[in-house]
Write a protein that holds these residues in place. Structure first.
Motif, PDB file in Angstrom:
ATOM      1  N   VAL A  50      11.276  49.179  12.996  1.00  0.00           N
ATOM      2  CA  VAL A  50      10.204  50.035  12.436  1.00  0.00           C
ATOM      3  C   VAL A  50      10.722  51.433  13.233  1.00  0.00           C
ATOM      4  N   LYS A  51      11.000  52.455  12.137  1.00  0.00           N
ATOM      5  CA  LYS A  51      10.801  53.861  12.621  1.00  0.00           C
ATOM      6  C   LYS A  51       9.804  54.535  11.894  1.00  0.00           C
ATOM      7  N   VAL A  52       9.278  55.507  12.852  1.00  0.00           N
ATOM      8  CA  VAL A  52       8.403  56.393  12.215  1.00  0.00           C
ATOM      9  C   VAL A  52       8.600  57.885  12.223  1.00  0.00           C
ATOM     10  N   TYR A  53       8.612  58.492  11.100  1.00  0.00           N
ATOM     11  CA  TYR A  53       8.809  59.883  11.102  1.00  0.00           C
ATOM     12  C   TYR A  53       7.593  60.626  10.877  1.00  0.00           C
ATOM     13  N   ASN A  54       7.426  61.655  11.736  1.00  0.00           N
ATOM     14  CA  ASN A  54       6.086  62.802  11.598  1.00  0.00           C
ATOM     15  C   ASN A  54       6.754  63.819  10.392  1.00  0.00           C
ATOM     16  N   LEU A  55       5.904  63.847   9.574  1.00  0.00           N
ATOM     17  CA  LEU A  55       6.268  64.716   8.432  1.00  0.00           C
ATOM     18  C   LEU A  55       6.338  66.406   8.867  1.00  0.00           C
ATOM     19  N   ARG A  56       5.640  66.725  10.041  1.00  0.00           N
ATOM     20  CA  ARG A  56       5.510  67.879  10.498  1.00  0.00           C
ATOM     21  C   ARG A  56       6.824  68.318  11.106  1.00  0.00           C
ATOM     22  N   ASP A  57       7.628  67.328  11.401  1.00  0.00           N
ATOM     23  CA  ASP A  57       8.913  67.816  12.071  1.00  0.00           C
ATOM     24  C   ASP A  57       9.822  68.074  10.603  1.00  0.00           C
ATOM     25  N   PHE A  58       9.409  67.975   9.415  1.00  0.00           N
ATOM     26  CA  PHE A  58      10.327  68.422   8.238  1.00  0.00           C
ATOM     27  C   PHE A  58       9.528  69.603   7.494  1.00  0.00           C
ATOM     28  N   THR A  59       8.844  70.261   8.272  1.00  0.00           N
ATOM     29  CA  THR A  59       8.249  71.550   7.802  1.00  0.00           C
ATOM     30  C   THR A  59       9.243  72.870   8.149  1.00  0.00           C
ATOM     31  N   SER A  60       8.920  73.921   7.500  1.00  0.00           N
ATOM     32  CA  SER A  60       9.988  75.174   8.094  1.00  0.00           C
ATOM     33  C   SER A  60       8.939  76.282   8.374  1.00  0.00           C
ATOM     34  N   ASP A  61       7.735  75.974   8.637  1.00  0.00           N
ATOM     35  CA  ASP A  61       7.102  77.073   9.238  1.00  0.00           C
ATOM     36  C   ASP A  61       6.591  76.823  10.671  1.00  0.00           C
ATOM     37  N   HIS A 109       3.977  76.714  12.164  1.00  0.00           N
ATOM     38  CA  HIS A 109       2.691  76.123  12.147  1.00  0.00           C
ATOM     39  C   HIS A 109       2.448  74.810  11.818  1.00  0.00           C
ATOM     40  N   LYS A 110       4.011  74.300  11.273  1.00  0.00           N
ATOM     41  CA  LYS A 110       4.185  73.212  10.696  1.00  0.00           C
ATOM     42  C   LYS A 110       2.996  72.393   9.694  1.00  0.00           C
ATOM     43  N   LYS A 111       2.942  73.421   8.793  1.00  0.00           N
ATOM     44  CA  LYS A 111       1.974  73.336   7.648  1.00  0.00           C
ATOM     45  C   LYS A 111       2.376  72.356   6.741  1.00  0.00           C
ATOM     46  N   VAL A 112       1.495  71.223   6.701  1.00  0.00           N
ATOM     47  CA  VAL A 112       1.946  70.264   5.652  1.00  0.00           C
ATOM     48  C   VAL A 112       1.000  70.233   4.337  1.00  0.00           C
TER      49      VAL A 112
END
Ligand SMILES: CN1CCC[C@H](Cn2ccc3ccc(-c4n[nH]c(N)c4C#N)cc32)C1
Length: 238
Positions: A33-44, A46-49
C-alpha cells in the motif's frame, strides 16, 4: 497486489493498514500500500486543493489539477492499474465486486475526495466510480479502507492457513452464525449446549440453522440460489 491511495489525509490510511490481517499481509509481502498526499501534487505555495464551486452552492470543491498530476505521476511507470474513484454516486461495492477486483487487478489506485466532492472532469481519468453504501461519509478514505480490507482478505494466503475467506459470510450467500467463547456461563447467560457437545455434525447443522435464521430476519434479500438442503432448513424455520 498493490494499492495506491490518493488523499489529503494520508494518516487515515497509514494508521489503519498497520493492524490486523492487513498488517500481516503487508509484512508477508502479499500486499503493498502506497499513500500519496494530493497536496504534494499542487503547484502553489499554499498547496491549495479546493476552490469555490462554479454555479454557486455550499462548500468547496476539490480541483482537478492535483488529481491529474498525481495520476500522471503514477502512470509514468506504464504499469497496468485500475483507477477507482470513491463517491456516493458510484456503483454499489459488494463482495462480488471485491472478488472481481482481486481476480482482475494487480494494482488499484483508490482516489479519495473530501469537501463537497471533486471536479467532475477527474472522472475522465478513472475506470470505476464506487460507493460503499447508501449513507454520506465525509470523504473517500473510509471507503478506500473498506475496499482494501475486503479485497486483501480474498488474496490466497492473506488470512493465514487456519482461516479462509471462503467461510466469510456474504461469500456463502447468507449471514454468519453466532460465535461464543469462554466463559461457558456469564452471569447466567449460557453457551448453547450443542456447542459443548463435541458432535461436529450437530454443531454444523445448528450453525447453518442460526445463519439462515439471522439472514431471514435481517437480510432476506441475500436468500437467493440456496442449495436444496439449505432451502429445506429454511422452510423448517418459516
Ligand atoms: C455533503 N456532501 C455530499 C457528497 C459527499 C461529500 C463528502 N465526500 C467527499 C468526497 C467523498 C467520497 C466518498 C463519499 C462517500 N459517502 N458515502 C459513501 N458511500 C461514499 C463512498 N464511497 C463522500 C465524499 C459530502
Amino acid at each position: 497486489m498493490k494499492f495506491e491511495v490518493l488523499t489529503i489525509f494520508p494518516e487515515i490510511i497509514e494508521c489503519y493498514i498497520k493492524h490486523g490481517v492487513l498488517g500481516k499481509a503487508l509484512n508477508k509481502g502479499i500486499v503493498e500500500v502506497k499513500v500519496y498526499n494530493l497536496r504534494d501534487f499542487t503547484s502553489d505555495k499554499h498547496k491549495k486543493v479546493d476552490d469555490y464551486p462554479y454555479g454557486g452552492g455550499a462548500g468547496m470543491v476539490m480541483q482537478i489539477e492535483p488529481f491529474y498530476n498525481a495520476i500522471m505521476h503514477l502512470k509514468a511507470d506504464e504499469k497496468p492499474r485500475k483507477l477507482v474513484l470513491l463517491s456516493p454516486q458510484g456503483r454499489k461495492f459488494t463482495q462480488k465486486l471485491a472478488q472481481k477486483f482481486m481476480e482482475e487487478s494487480k494494482a488499484m489506485v483508490l482516489i479519495c475526495g473530501r469537501y463537497e466532492g471533486i471536479d467532475e472532469r477527474v472522472k475522465a481519468f478513472v475506470d470505476e466510480e464506487v460507493s460503499i453504501g447508501d449513507y454520506v461519509l465525509s470523504g473517500g478514505e473510509l471507503a478506500a479502507l473498506v475496499i482494501i480490507d475486503s479485497v486483501v482478505r480474498l488474496i490466497p494466503g492473506a488470512l493465514g492457513d487456519e482461516l479462509s475467506a471462503v467461510e466469510d459470510s456474504f461469500m456463502k450467500g447468507f449471514l454468519d452464525y453466532p460465535h461464543y467463547t469462554r466463559p461457558e456461563d456469564f452471569k447466567g447467560m449460557k453457551v448453547p449446549e450443542v456447542l459443548l457437545s463435541g458432535d461436529h455434525k450437530k454443531i454444523a447443522l445448528w450453525r447453518k440453522r442460526q445463519a439462515l435464521k439471522n439472514t431471514l430476519k435481517n437480510r432476506p434479500d441475500l436468500l437467493k440460489n440456496l442449495s436444496p438442503e439449505d432451502m429445506r432448513i429454511l422452510k423448517e424455520l418459516c
